[in-house]
Motif scaffolding. Structure first.
Motif, PDB file in Angstrom:
ATOM      1  N   SER A 111       0.813  -1.218   0.000  1.00 38.90           N
ATOM      2  CA  SER A 111       0.000   0.000   0.000  1.00 38.90           C
ATOM      3  C   SER A 111       0.847   1.268   0.000  1.00 38.90           C
ATOM      4  O   SER A 111       0.310   2.373  -0.091  1.00 38.90           O
ATOM      5  CB  SER A 111      -0.922   0.012   1.232  1.00 38.90           C
ATOM      6  N   ASP A 112       2.162   1.112   0.106  1.00 30.61           N
ATOM      7  CA  ASP A 112       3.059   2.273   0.101  1.00 30.61           C
ATOM      8  C   ASP A 112       3.517   2.565  -1.321  1.00 30.61           C
ATOM      9  O   ASP A 112       3.675   1.651  -2.140  1.00 30.61           O
ATOM     10  CB  ASP A 112       4.280   2.006   0.987  1.00 30.61           C
ATOM     11  N   TYR A 113       3.761   3.824  -1.590  1.00 29.13           N
ATOM     12  CA  TYR A 113       4.244   4.185  -2.920  1.00 29.13           C
ATOM     13  C   TYR A 113       5.040   5.479  -2.853  1.00 29.13           C
ATOM     14  O   TYR A 113       4.947   6.249  -1.887  1.00 29.13           O
ATOM     15  CB  TYR A 113       3.076   4.346  -3.905  1.00 29.13           C
ATOM     16  N   MET A 114       5.824   5.724  -3.900  1.00 26.86           N
ATOM     17  CA  MET A 114       6.583   6.976  -4.044  1.00 26.86           C
ATOM     18  C   MET A 114       6.393   7.478  -5.470  1.00 26.86           C
ATOM     19  O   MET A 114       6.486   6.701  -6.423  1.00 26.86           O
ATOM     20  CB  MET A 114       8.072   6.761  -3.738  1.00 26.86           C
ATOM     21  N   ASP A 115       6.117   8.778  -5.581  1.00 27.93           N
ATOM     22  CA  ASP A 115       5.908   9.402  -6.889  1.00 27.93           C
ATOM     23  C   ASP A 115       7.170  10.112  -7.368  1.00 27.93           C
ATOM     24  O   ASP A 115       8.132  10.312  -6.610  1.00 27.93           O
ATOM     25  CB  ASP A 115       4.752  10.415  -6.810  1.00 27.93           C
ATOM     26  N   LEU A 147      23.278   8.051 -12.039  1.00 28.28           N
ATOM     27  CA  LEU A 147      22.658   7.430 -10.872  1.00 28.28           C
ATOM     28  C   LEU A 147      22.503   8.437  -9.744  1.00 28.28           C
ATOM     29  O   LEU A 147      23.334   9.318  -9.557  1.00 28.28           O
ATOM     30  CB  LEU A 147      23.501   6.243 -10.405  1.00 28.28           C
ATOM     31  N   ASN A 148      21.414   8.267  -8.965  1.00 29.32           N
ATOM     32  CA  ASN A 148      21.186   9.121  -7.803  1.00 29.32           C
ATOM     33  C   ASN A 148      20.364   8.355  -6.783  1.00 29.32           C
ATOM     34  O   ASN A 148      20.028   7.187  -6.974  1.00 29.32           O
ATOM     35  CB  ASN A 148      20.502  10.427  -8.217  1.00 29.32           C
ATOM     36  N   ASP A 149      20.030   9.002  -5.680  1.00 36.45           N
ATOM     37  CA  ASP A 149      19.314   8.333  -4.598  1.00 36.45           C
ATOM     38  C   ASP A 149      17.828   8.156  -4.877  1.00 36.45           C
ATOM     39  O   ASP A 149      17.146   7.455  -4.127  1.00 36.45           O
ATOM     40  CB  ASP A 149      19.496   9.125  -3.290  1.00 36.45           C
ATOM     41  N   ASP A 150      17.307   8.831  -5.900  1.00 40.56           N
ATOM     42  CA  ASP A 150      15.866   8.773  -6.187  1.00 40.56           C
ATOM     43  C   ASP A 150      15.584   8.098  -7.524  1.00 40.56           C
ATOM     44  O   ASP A 150      14.764   8.574  -8.307  1.00 40.56           O
ATOM     45  CB  ASP A 150      15.275  10.184  -6.185  1.00 40.56           C
ATOM     46  N   CYS A 151      16.285   7.027  -7.794  1.00 41.23           N
ATOM     47  CA  CYS A 151      16.121   6.361  -9.093  1.00 41.23           C
ATOM     48  C   CYS A 151      15.849   4.872  -8.922  1.00 41.23           C
ATOM     49  O   CYS A 151      16.103   4.288  -7.865  1.00 41.23           O
ATOM     50  CB  CYS A 151      17.370   6.567  -9.958  1.00 41.23           C
ATOM     51  N   ARG A 183       6.322  -2.676  -7.724  1.00 41.07           N
ATOM     52  CA  ARG A 183       5.713  -2.352  -9.012  1.00 41.07           C
ATOM     53  C   ARG A 183       6.246  -0.998  -9.456  1.00 41.07           C
ATOM     54  O   ARG A 183       6.211  -0.020  -8.696  1.00 41.07           O
ATOM     55  CB  ARG A 183       4.193  -2.317  -8.902  1.00 41.07           C
ATOM     56  N   VAL A 184       6.777  -0.957 -10.664  1.00 40.85           N
ATOM     57  CA  VAL A 184       7.270   0.287 -11.262  1.00 40.85           C
ATOM     58  C   VAL A 184       6.378   0.604 -12.446  1.00 40.85           C
ATOM     59  O   VAL A 184       6.327  -0.168 -13.419  1.00 40.85           O
ATOM     60  CB  VAL A 184       8.731   0.153 -11.712  1.00 40.85           C
ATOM     61  N   SER A 185       5.656   1.704 -12.361  1.00 42.14           N
ATOM     62  CA  SER A 185       4.666   2.048 -13.392  1.00 42.14           C
ATOM     63  C   SER A 185       3.745   0.864 -13.660  1.00 42.14           C
ATOM     64  O   SER A 185       3.488   0.478 -14.809  1.00 42.14           O
ATOM     65  CB  SER A 185       5.360   2.493 -14.682  1.00 42.14           C
ATOM     66  N   GLY A 210      17.629   3.207  -5.804  1.00 41.30           N
ATOM     67  CA  GLY A 210      18.376   4.261  -5.143  1.00 41.30           C
ATOM     68  C   GLY A 210      18.091   4.226  -3.649  1.00 41.30           C
ATOM     69  O   GLY A 210      17.065   3.705  -3.204  1.00 41.30           O
ATOM     70  N   TRP A 211      18.999   4.820  -2.867  1.00 41.30           N
ATOM     71  CA  TRP A 211      18.898   4.751  -1.402  1.00 41.30           C
ATOM     72  C   TRP A 211      17.562   5.287  -0.893  1.00 41.30           C
ATOM     73  O   TRP A 211      16.896   4.670  -0.066  1.00 41.30           O
ATOM     74  CB  TRP A 211      20.052   5.515  -0.768  1.00 41.30           C
ATOM     75  N   ASN A 212      17.154   6.463  -1.369  1.00 43.35           N
ATOM     76  CA  ASN A 212      15.928   7.094  -0.869  1.00 43.35           C
ATOM     77  C   ASN A 212      14.690   6.253  -1.167  1.00 43.35           C
ATOM     78  O   ASN A 212      13.751   6.205  -0.357  1.00 43.35           O
ATOM     79  CB  ASN A 212      15.762   8.493  -1.473  1.00 43.35           C
ATOM     80  N   ILE A 213      14.683   5.599  -2.322  1.00 44.16           N
ATOM     81  CA  ILE A 213      13.531   4.774  -2.682  1.00 44.16           C
ATOM     82  C   ILE A 213      13.443   3.561  -1.753  1.00 44.16           C
ATOM     83  O   ILE A 213      12.368   3.242  -1.223  1.00 44.16           O
ATOM     84  CB  ILE A 213      13.619   4.305  -4.149  1.00 44.16           C
ATOM     85  N   ALA A 214      14.567   2.893  -1.533  1.00 47.55           N
ATOM     86  CA  ALA A 214      14.574   1.720  -0.659  1.00 47.55           C
ATOM     87  C   ALA A 214      14.234   2.105   0.780  1.00 47.55           C
ATOM     88  O   ALA A 214      13.453   1.426   1.451  1.00 47.55           O
ATOM     89  CB  ALA A 214      15.939   1.034  -0.718  1.00 47.55           C
TER      90      ALA A 214
END
Length: 417
Positions: A121-125, A209-213, A185-187, A165-169
């Motif tokens: 139920s969690d997601y990141m935009d 590469l970055n932390d939000d990828c 799930r990605v897109s 990326g770190w922030n996503i994980a």
């Protein structure tokens, strides 16, 4: 030697007494020195820290790598010269490998933003999706905080393996180690997490590469997004073989790309060959101008501070005229009087410079907690430079008052009030 130490000790006591007795007057006189040292050391500290951070990021992108892209990095020319250029294509990678013998590795990447990543139920935009073919790890330094990188077999198939990326994980799982092995799930497409990139922080130059990828192999990524879309950036990365200069690789690559795209001799290139050394040269020029500006500001502040020190030393000489006369009457040479006042002036300036360095150190501590893109630190070299400049200004500003004191007639000086 003993007499020199005695002169220095007496001058130090006089300078500290001046600070203690006339606090406000001395502080106002030292304010210019404090501001001047703060300006120049603050500028040098920030630019050195920025330059170190940026060059570290640039080196991680590969100093012997050519980036085949649509747009040039140097910004030369007008935008309309480049807007109709074709984007690099995945099919061109094989042709570059066949035609460029000076290339050691060739990789295709594309990136697009605004993707949604879900876990339960969690997601990141607004997540960046980065697709790559094999050998990206040969082009750039890829450090992992958990898990592993792609295997060759995963690049040769439409594997749904991804590296986060770190922030996503951290945002989805709260722990980067917990992300490995999970299905996300990605897109709206299922993906399996095999690794997490080491935290980079807010890079000042970006990079692949970055932390939000979310990093995935090209064959699977193209089932999610069409790299031909206008908002997708594609790049072919080419690394030179051992012993091959980048300039030679660039020449070979230019001929190969023109042949691949069937350009006529009279046609201009419809691609850009970018390299890190170009950016490094521009950075050197930029930081040189920034440092020059800091020196100019500091010069004016130090000039004002020098006049302030000269003024306080003239007042000091006036107040101690009879003491100077007594010293000369009992045998003190003019050189001793001159040295005493010069050392006192130098110490006063160094106190002002020390205050400036203290403000820089405090500012560096605050900035270090506010920004993660680079670490600001006051180096030993800048501390020595700050005190050296203060001492030189003190000697210059105090010379005329000290010389005046050394030339006083002892009889006239003793009789003065």
């Amino acid at each position: 030697m003993l007499s020199s130490l005695k002169i220095f000790w007496n001058s130090l006591k006089m300078a500290l007494q001046e600070l203690r007795v006339n606090k406000l007057r001395t502080f106002l006189s030292l304010l210019g020195i404090t501001i001047g040292i703060f300006c120049i050391i603050a500028v040098l500290t920030v630019t050195e820290s920025m330059e170190t951070s940026i060059r570290k990021d640039l080196n991680s992108l590969g100093t012997n790598v050519i980036y085949v892209e649509k747009w040039p990095w140097d910004g030369g020319g007008e935008w309309w010269q480049y807007v109709n250029r074709p984007q690099p294509k995945f099919q061109e990678v094989r042709q570059v490998k066949d035609k460029v013998g000076s290339a050691d590795a060739v990789t295709f990447t594309f990136s697009t933003s605004g993707r949604k990543v879900e876990f339960g139920s969690d997601y990141m935009d607004q997540v960046a999706l980065i697709a790559t073919s094999a050998d990206l790890d040969k082009m750039q330094t890829i450090e992992l905080a958990a898990g592993r990188y792609f295997s060759p077999s995963e690049f040769n198939s439409s594997s749904n393996a991804v590296v986060l990326g770190w922030n996503i994980a951290d945002g989805l799982f709260g722990n980067v180690d917990a992300a490995v092995g999970k299905e996300i799930r990605v897109s709206s497409r299922k993906c399996r997490v095999i690794g997490v990139l080491k935290r980079k922080g807010d890079s000042m130059i970006g990079g692949v590469l970055n932390d939000d990828c979310v990093l995935m192999n090209y064959l699977y990524a193209r089932t999610i997004v069409d790299e031909r879309n206008w908002n997708t950036n594609t790049t072919i990365l080419v690394r030179s073989a051992d012993g091959i200069p980048t300039a030679q690789l660039k020449d070979d690559l230019t001929g190969a790309m023109r042949a691949i795209r069937r350009l006529k001799p009279a046609d201009g290139n419809d691609f850009a060959l970018n390299e890190i050394t170009t950016v490094q040269g521009e950075l050197t020029t930029l930081f040189t101008y920034i440092n020059a500006g800091g020196w100019m500001i500091a010069a004016f502040a130090l000039l004002v501070g020098g006049f302030g020190i000269a003024n306080i030393m003239f007042v000091t000489v006036k107040e101690r005229t009879n003491i100077i006369g007594l010293k000369k009457a009992i045998g003190a040479r003019p050189g001793v009087i001159l040295t005493e006042f010069l050392i006192e002036s130098m110490i006063l300036c160094m106190v002002g410079g020390g205050l400036g360095l203290l403000f820089v150190y405090g500012g560096a501590l605050i900035a270090r907690n506010m920004f993660s893109s680079f670490q600001i630190g006051l180096s030993i070299g800048n501390i020595i430079l700050g005190f050296s400049i203060s001492g030189i200004v003190g000697i210059i500003a105090g010379f005329i008052p000290a010389y005046t004191a050394s030339k006083l007639d002892p009889v006239v000086a003793i009789r003065s009030n």
